[in-house]
Design a protein around this motif. Structure first.
Motif, short mmCIF file in Angstrom:
data_model
loop_
_atom_site.label_atom_id
_atom_site.label_comp_id
_atom_site.label_asym_id
_atom_site.label_seq_id
_atom_site.Cartn_x
_atom_site.Cartn_y
_atom_site.Cartn_z
N ASP A 28 0.84 -1.19 0.00
CA ASP A 28 0.00 0.00 0.00
C ASP A 28 0.87 1.24 0.00
O ASP A 28 1.92 1.28 0.65
CB ASP A 28 -0.90 0.00 1.24
N LEU A 29 0.45 2.25 -0.74
CA LEU A 29 1.16 3.52 -0.74
C LEU A 29 0.78 4.27 0.54
O LEU A 29 -0.40 4.56 0.76
CB LEU A 29 0.80 4.34 -1.97
N SER A 210 5.40 -0.60 -8.78
CA SER A 210 4.25 -0.28 -9.66
C SER A 210 3.62 1.06 -9.31
O SER A 210 2.39 1.22 -9.37
CB SER A 210 3.20 -1.40 -9.58
N THR A 211 4.45 2.02 -8.96
CA THR A 211 3.96 3.34 -8.56
C THR A 211 4.81 4.40 -9.27
O THR A 211 5.95 4.66 -8.88
CB THR A 211 4.05 3.53 -7.04
N THR A 227 1.45 10.59 -7.68
CA THR A 227 1.82 9.28 -8.23
C THR A 227 0.63 8.66 -8.93
O THR A 227 -0.52 9.12 -8.82
CB THR A 227 2.32 8.32 -7.13
N SER A 228 0.90 7.56 -9.63
CA SER A 228 -0.16 6.83 -10.32
C SER A 228 -1.11 6.15 -9.34
O SER A 228 -2.15 5.64 -9.74
CB SER A 228 0.47 5.78 -11.25
N ARG A 229 -0.77 6.15 -8.06
CA ARG A 229 -1.62 5.52 -7.04
C ARG A 229 -2.06 6.50 -5.97
O ARG A 229 -2.46 6.09 -4.88
CB ARG A 229 -0.87 4.34 -6.42
#
Length: 439
Positions: A28-29, A210-211, A227-229
């Motif tokens: 988790d971000l 993956s971020t 970020t992408s998340r």
């Protein structure tokens, strides 16, 4: 793959990934971090390890998997020092500063050896030495003029090998002697990336893959990362994206840095397995090898002593590993004709980053820390730059670092997309051919 030089079932992933493919690290971000490190390669992981050891809790972000980029795609050659000639360094920075830059750059080699030993990273490391093969007699003379400088900078011996004794270091007549340097080792880059990531995580760093970081903005006394998340707020930021500082769409976490880095594709092939006696004949002493061409080749035996790994600039424009593989095979068989029928099992590519002044850099721009520009020799240097940047962030430096806060040039109008590389590469190849013909 369908070329006759490619073995059945050949792959376009690194041979290193057969033993150590970067593992997914779904996490988790977090909403907040004490230090955000953008880029999960050697520099970012080394920085995170140092920060965690100093009591900080860094979060490492990578657009792909941790260690997916050049850190698990390179040739596994470990060397300290610089690619810039001593005379050029002195002209640009003066004698005293040049000596300090050379000394602090050379310190990357003992640093990585100590790091591997301290963290017990199982990565097939050995101090094997390196042979830099001279493309022409003039190159051999230029190498001889640098030996004393290299010995002063590294504290380890370097010596010249004449052409008539070349087979002591390389089983080929293709070159004109060369230089033996002791301050060089070899490792398995995939295993090293995996081990460094494991050490950083064990010390307390959070690793988030993956971020993709799409932008960094100041907010209050800290920063917010888009970020992408989602968003991540942090007290400090370190960007270590190096050869991946711009994505395919042109986006960048730190455009200022991207405009100062020249990403260059480096291509590598692995042969099928060969008899041990063939490897020993081609690589006496199992040294790392590179040549002195402007468009250089670098090659080595695999750590298990069963294959030849050959890397170089097969193309200066976009191409695929499938198209690059026969080109590299041609470079290889020019040096080792006996491998003409040896087929390729793996062909892959990855980005390295050059700078306009051919020096690595760490520093701060508008409060954002960066570490980048290893000139294609980043195994030790990237690890060292990440560590030194982390010391600065933590306020733990006990002495100045000569590679910090140097002027960091770019070129007028340059955006981070090196449109000029095919032109420059073609010119360098022509000069290499002319030099060889003159020799």
């Amino acid at each position: 793959m369908s070329h006759p030089l490619l073995a059945d079932g050949s792959r376009t992933t690194p041979w290193w990934w057969e033993a150590a493919e970067p593992a997914p690290r779904p996490a988790d971000l977090p909403d907040r971090a004490q230090v955000a490190v953008v880029g999960g390669g050697y520099a970012g992981l080394s920085a995170a390890l140092t920060l965690a050891r100093l009591g900080h809790r860094p979060v490492v972000l990578d657009a792909e998997r941790i260690g997916w980029g050049a850190s698990s795609r390179n040739g596994g050659m470990v060397s300290g020092g610089l690619k810039l000639a001593s005379g050029e360094l002195e002209r640009a920075h003066g004698t005293d500063r040049a000596a300090a830059i050379a000394r602090d750059a050379a310190a990357s080699f003992p640093f990585i050896e100590e790091l591997i030993a301290r963290e017990a990273i199982d990565c097939d490391y050995t101090r094997c030495g390196r042979f830099a093969a001279a493309w022409t007699p003039a190159h051999h003379r230029a190498q001889a003029a640098k030996v004393a400088f290299i010995e002063r900078a590294t504290g380890l011996p370097a010596s010249m090998l004449p052409r008539e004794r070349q087979h002591e270091a390389l089983g080929s007549d293709h070159y004109h002697g060369g230089m033996l340097a002791a301050a060089t080792g070899s490792l398995h880059p995939g295993k090293y990336a995996r081990g460094l990531a494991g050490a950083a995580a064990k010390a307390g760093a959070a690793l988030v893959d993956s971020t993709r970081v799409q932008g960094i903005a100041q907010e209050g006394g800290g920063f917010v990362l888009k970020t992408s998340r989602g968003a991540l707020r942090t007290d400090a930021v370190l960007v270590t994206t190096n050869g991946y500082s711009r994505d395919a769409s042109g986006g960048s976490a730190m455009p200022w840095l991207a405009r100062r880095l020249i990403p260059v594709g480096s291509y590598t092939i692995a042969t099928g397995e060969l008899p041990a006696e063939t490897i020993d004949r081609l690589f006496p002493g199992r040294r790392m090898i590179s040549d002195t061409k402007r468009v250089l080749n670098y090659f080595r035996p695999s750590p298990d002593g069963k294959r030849v790994l050959w890397g170089g600039r097969a193309s200066f424009g976009p191409t695929t590993p499938e198209k690059a593989a026969p080109v590299l095979h041609g470079f290889m068989t020019a040096v080792f004709p006996e491998l003409a029928k040896t087929r390729i099992t793996h062909a892959w590519t990855g980005n390295v980053a050059f700078t306009f002044d051919f020096l690595p850099h760490i520093g701060t721009q508008e409060g954002i820390h960066y570490a980048a520009g290893c000139q294609g020799s980043g195994v030790a240097m990237a690890s060292w730059l990440g560590h030194r940047a982390a010391l600065r962030i933590a306020g733990a430096e006990n002495q100045p670092f000569a590679l910090a806060d140097l002027p960091f040039p770019t070129a007028p109008g340059y955006s981070g997309r090196p449109w000029f590389l095919p032109l420059v590469g073609g010119w360098y190849r022509l000069r290499d051919r002319v030099d060889r013909m003159a020799a």
